[in-house]
Enzyme design. Sequence first.
Site, PDB file in Angstrom:
ATOM      1  CG  HIS A 109      -2.073   0.919   1.170  1.00 35.25           C
ATOM      2  ND1 HIS A 109      -2.220   1.970   2.051  1.00 35.25           N
ATOM      3  CD2 HIS A 109      -3.132   0.992   0.327  1.00 35.25           C
ATOM      4  CE1 HIS A 109      -3.312   2.638   1.765  1.00 35.25           C
ATOM      5  NE2 HIS A 109      -3.888   2.078   0.720  1.00 35.25           N
ATOM      6  CE  LYS A 111      -1.297   4.689  -1.761  1.00 31.26           C
ATOM      7  NZ  LYS A 111      -1.972   4.211  -0.534  1.00 31.26           N
ATOM      8  CG  ASP A 116      18.884  10.813 -10.915  1.00 29.87           C
ATOM      9  OD1 ASP A 116      18.805   9.672 -11.402  1.00 29.87           O
ATOM     10  OD2 ASP A 116      18.852  11.857 -11.604  1.00 29.87           O
ATOM     11  CG  HIS A 295      -6.775   8.558  -0.547  1.00 29.00           C
ATOM     12  ND1 HIS A 295      -5.430   8.431  -0.839  1.00 29.00           N
ATOM     13  CD2 HIS A 295      -7.278   7.293  -0.550  1.00 29.00           C
ATOM     14  CE1 HIS A 295      -5.139   7.155  -1.015  1.00 29.00           C
ATOM     15  NE2 HIS A 295      -6.240   6.443  -0.851  1.00 29.00           N
ATOM     16  CE  LYS A 297      -3.875   6.779   2.709  1.00 29.18           C
ATOM     17  NZ  LYS A 297      -5.290   6.643   2.686  1.00 29.18           N
ATOM     18  CG  ASP A 302       1.653  19.289  21.634  1.00 26.83           C
ATOM     19  OD1 ASP A 302       0.457  19.623  21.725  1.00 26.83           O
ATOM     20  OD2 ASP A 302       2.249  18.634  22.503  1.00 26.83           O
TER      21      ASP A 302
END
Length: 388
Positions: A109, A111, A116, A295, A297, A302
């Site tokens: 899952h 991404k 380089d 979508h 996350k 603080d």
Amino acid sequence: MRSVSFIGNNDIQLLHCGGEYFPALIKAFDSATQEIYLETYIFADDATANLIKDALIRAAQRGVIVNVLTDWLGTGNKESALLHREFQKHGVGHRIFNPLFIRGIARMHRKVCVVDRVEAFLGGLNIVDDMHDDGDVHIALPAPRWDFAVRVTGPLVANIHWEVAVHWARLGSLSWRTRWATFKELRQNMPSDAREPMIAGLVMRDNLRHRRTIQTAYLKALGTARHSALLANPYFAPGRRLRNGLAQAARRGVDVTLLLGIGHYRFQDVVARSFYRGLLKAGVKIVEYRKTHLHGKVAVIDDTWSTVGSSNCDGFSLFLNQEANVVVLDTDFAQKLRVQIEQGIADGVVMNWEEYANIPLYKRVFYRFSYFIYKNMMRVMTWGKSNE
């Protein structure tokens, strides 16, 4: 479990939605001279994804080593096969994670992209157009998908590159001796160098060396929170420890706010709402985002601790799937992310305690039954670890 290793002297840029992320990704591909690693759960067949695909092919045709890893379930069986043939035709390396569940039920899952070895991208954005539903590209969204990624330069890129390069190698044709040697090397902590500015750490979750690293990072941050905690997540079904961490922080006087995506999966919405009564009673503020598909996350605690990544606060992400988050210890970055989350909260619908304190019995039973199904499903798939 390996602890988070922080390192300083990074430059980390927040990218909001595909409108900022995809142009930055294409620019990096077009300037690449040596190698590109890209991992994505979904590689869609739409206009935006075709722009990314074309940029990868252009790089390969210039002699750049291009390696792309996609998830079989996320991308789809037919789509994965078509993508594989096209990439092979143009010299792009392509591997499909866990086709036909031959490696169990866990999914890739993450991404993540490294170009380089000098810049990296990591977050929640799949390779899919912002205006298309990620489950069906023929379904249009009412507004661009609400999501985030980061662009990283600096010493942290070496850590990210190490993870994706080893992951790519492990999924290839390695002997068991080589796999064991790689595993032993991965168990060693990478050196930390927590110097200002832009201190950050890579937080991975897999089923080998750090099963609970992402959840532990959240729990430690919540446990030391003094003023505020903003968390945004689309699929909210955490185990008992994380729910207790949120409730305990609120009871200590921390201003805890959850911004939750609603409307994408009906069953997931019902499961999330089964937790509302207990969290609201503890003083946690809950806001449902219904404007479009949330979508992202992300979290800010603080105004010093923040995270962006691919891990949802549910059993699949926290205990089953391979995930990747970046934790950033930087006030300026946290404040920029806070502004975005607060805008999402302003666009959302606040849940009130009175509604859930007096919830009808039939709804309460329905919510609990849905959670019972979800919890036992997770217990079966994670060998009883979903509530640890």
